[in-house]
Write an enzyme that holds these catalytic residues in place. Structure first.
Site, mmCIF file in Angstrom:
data_model
loop_
_atom_site.group_PDB
_atom_site.id
_atom_site.type_symbol
_atom_site.label_atom_id
_atom_site.label_comp_id
_atom_site.label_asym_id
_atom_site.label_seq_id
_atom_site.Cartn_x
_atom_site.Cartn_y
_atom_site.Cartn_z
ATOM 1 N N ARG B 51 47.016 26.743 33.988
ATOM 2 C CA ARG B 51 45.795 26.223 33.253
ATOM 3 C C ARG B 51 44.684 27.248 33.370
ATOM 4 N NH1 ARG B 51 44.961 21.160 32.240
ATOM 5 N NH2 ARG B 51 46.516 20.980 34.043
ATOM 6 N N THR B 52 44.398 27.610 34.655
ATOM 7 C CA THR B 52 43.143 28.447 34.909
ATOM 8 C C THR B 52 43.576 29.971 34.382
ATOM 9 O OG1 THR B 52 42.672 27.366 36.671
ATOM 10 C CG2 THR B 52 41.663 29.349 36.601
ATOM 11 N N LYS B 80 55.658 42.946 48.613
ATOM 12 C CA LYS B 80 55.990 44.101 49.623
ATOM 13 C C LYS B 80 55.373 44.337 50.848
ATOM 14 C CE LYS B 80 57.603 46.546 45.573
ATOM 15 N NZ LYS B 80 57.104 47.227 44.556
ATOM 16 N N ARG B 101 43.311 34.508 42.035
ATOM 17 C CA ARG B 101 43.755 33.254 42.625
ATOM 18 C C ARG B 101 44.584 33.545 43.632
ATOM 19 N NH1 ARG B 101 44.903 27.304 41.365
ATOM 20 N NH2 ARG B 101 42.911 27.653 40.223
ATOM 21 N N HIS B 129 36.307 27.281 43.992
ATOM 22 C CA HIS B 129 36.889 27.572 42.496
ATOM 23 C C HIS B 129 35.633 27.694 41.594
ATOM 24 C CE1 HIS B 129 39.292 27.613 39.195
ATOM 25 N NE2 HIS B 129 39.979 26.530 39.122
#
Lengths: 140, 304
Positions: B51-52, B80, B101, B129
């Site tokens: 969604r974001t 890595k 995120r 957020h």
């Protein structure tokens, strides 16, 4: 008990009795080559009992943030040529770098070892520090 | 302002400005369709959040810009062992702005300290957020036509719900906000949020376990999901997940102008029978999320 006066160095006075050893460890004084004295339970008019630390070296770079964090009531006496030339009064530092470590397993510092552990003072009255990254409360 | 890491990085004036721009975008989308031509947004999603991520990507495309990035850590250099700081420095060479995120709290802050382009926190673990909070503020403003003088009820998981904590922090800066906290005992708002925000700012609040009894007072009802991932025990999650299910019956005594919000995704805490109720705002909220992100991208890129 008699401990010689120092000629050039630092005296940390008015340390709350029992805190001297903690401060000794935080300041990493066991790494020093110069004479260092930790006096426990000295008599004090103000505190009843107190600890004192004497560092006989003018070279030592004192981390005032560590001392202020452990106990801002401690006084720092700077001795030059056997004379007290400066008395520093401390306060809780606004920012601590690499003094505390964040214990929050969800914090980025838990996986990235090279990041400095930074804490900000968020509540002076209650001596609350929070991690700069995740805002978790410091557990000292 | 260069980055957006925490909603409190923005002053209320800056938030008003963003809301104003978002409202103008809604009214005149064509005016903005070429504003970011030639600019690139990097969406660095170290954990999945469809969604974001899609909201950011749609926002950039609607501004005429382009998007690059990854949607999970496995497809990035983090797999890595690359540090967040190095990723941020590298991506700064490719993109004009970053939306990040990350499952670890504080990662976007680290990125913002090293990146040479603006960084937007698109969610860091259970911490911040801010673009969800901006979305919520835009929705409240559009529904209520004001950002003060109303009573908002937060219902559900108030303990782990970061959207609730951030929205309370953001609203605490506006006039005459009254807060009603509706949750089971186990999911009450943490005491530090009450102490550091509500009590400190003198905000009137009450706590209850009974949603229906407070329904008539509410101008906004902010529902939340009980999040499975925040529980260590499945048993405890199952016991609490159905604590509050909003049904048409429970809305009987609600105000006609009530705004029902939810950060989504929902599980079952809002009955689908409410979706057609004009008071249901949660899908409008999704759309508002895209517009406020457009406004934010424009602001951070300093596009006039």
């Amino acid at each position: 008990m008699k401990i010689d006066a120092i000629k050039n160095g630092i005296v940390l006075d008015h340390i709350k009795a029992g805190t001297g050893m903690i401060l000794y460890q935080f300041l990493k004084l066991d790494d020093l080559d110069c004479p260092v004295a930790l006096i426990k339970n000295a008599s004090s008019k103000k505190l009843g009992k107190k600890d004192i630390i004497k560092i006989d070296s003018s070279e030592y770079n004192l981390d005032l943030d560590v001392i202020g964090f452990i106990d801002p009531e401690i006084t720092v006496d700077i001795i030059k040529n056997g004379v007290l030339c400066e008395k520093r009064h401390l306060e809780l530092p606004e920012k601590l770098t690499n003094i505390l470590t964040c214990k929050n397993p969800r914090c980025i510092t838990s996986v990235e070892q090279e990041l400095p552990h930074i804490f900000h003072l968020t509540d002076r009255e209650n001596k609350i520090y929070r991690c700069a990254y995740c805002e978790a409360k410091a557990k000292s | 302002m260069k980055n957006l890491i925490d909603i409190l990085d923005l002053s209320t004036e800056e938030i008003d400005q963003l809301i104003q721009t978002a409202n103008d975008i809604i009214e005149n989308p064509e005016k903005y369709s070429e504003k970011c031509r030639g600019k690139k947004l990097a969406t660095l999603f170290f954990e999945p959040s469809t969604r974001t991520r899609l909201s950011f990507e749609a926002a950039m495309y609607e501004l005429g810009g382009n998007v690059l990035g990854f949607s999970e850590a496995q497809s990035s250099s983090a797999a890595k062992g690359e540090s967040v700081a190095d990723t941020a420095k590298t991506i700064s060479c490719y993109a004009d702005i970053i939306a990040m995120r990350h499952p670890k709290e504080g990662a976007p802050l680290v990125a913002s300290q090293k990146a040479t382009v603006p960084v937007i926190n698109a969610g860091d673990g259970g911490h911040n957020h801010p673009t969800q909070t901006l979305t919520d503020l835009l929705t409240i403003q559009r529904e209520m036509h004001r950002l003060g003088n109303f009573t908002i009820g937060f219902c559900g998981d108030l303990k782990f719900g970061r959207t609730v904590h951030s929205l309370i922090a953001a609203l605490s800066r506006y006039e005459n906000i009254k807060v009603v906290l509706i949750s089971p005992e186990e999911l009450k708002l943490p005491s530090y949020v009450k102490k550091d925000i509500l009590l400190k700012k003198g905000i009137e609040y009450r706590q209850t376990t009974d949603l229906e009894s407070v329904m008539p007072q509410l101008d906004v009802l902010y529902m939340t999901r009980v999040q499975r991932e925040r529980f260590f025990s499945e048993e405890e999650y199952l016991r609490l997940k159905d604590s509050y299910i909003l049904t048409p019956e429970k809305l009987k005594n609600a105000k006609k102008e009530l705004a029902i919000m939810h950060p989504l995704p929902r599980v079952n805490e809002i009955s689908v029978a409410i979706d057609d109720d004009p008071r249901a705002c949660y899908f409008k909220q999704v759309l508002n999320g895209k517009y406020i992100r457009m406004a934010l991208i424009l602001k951070l890129l300093e596009v006039e």
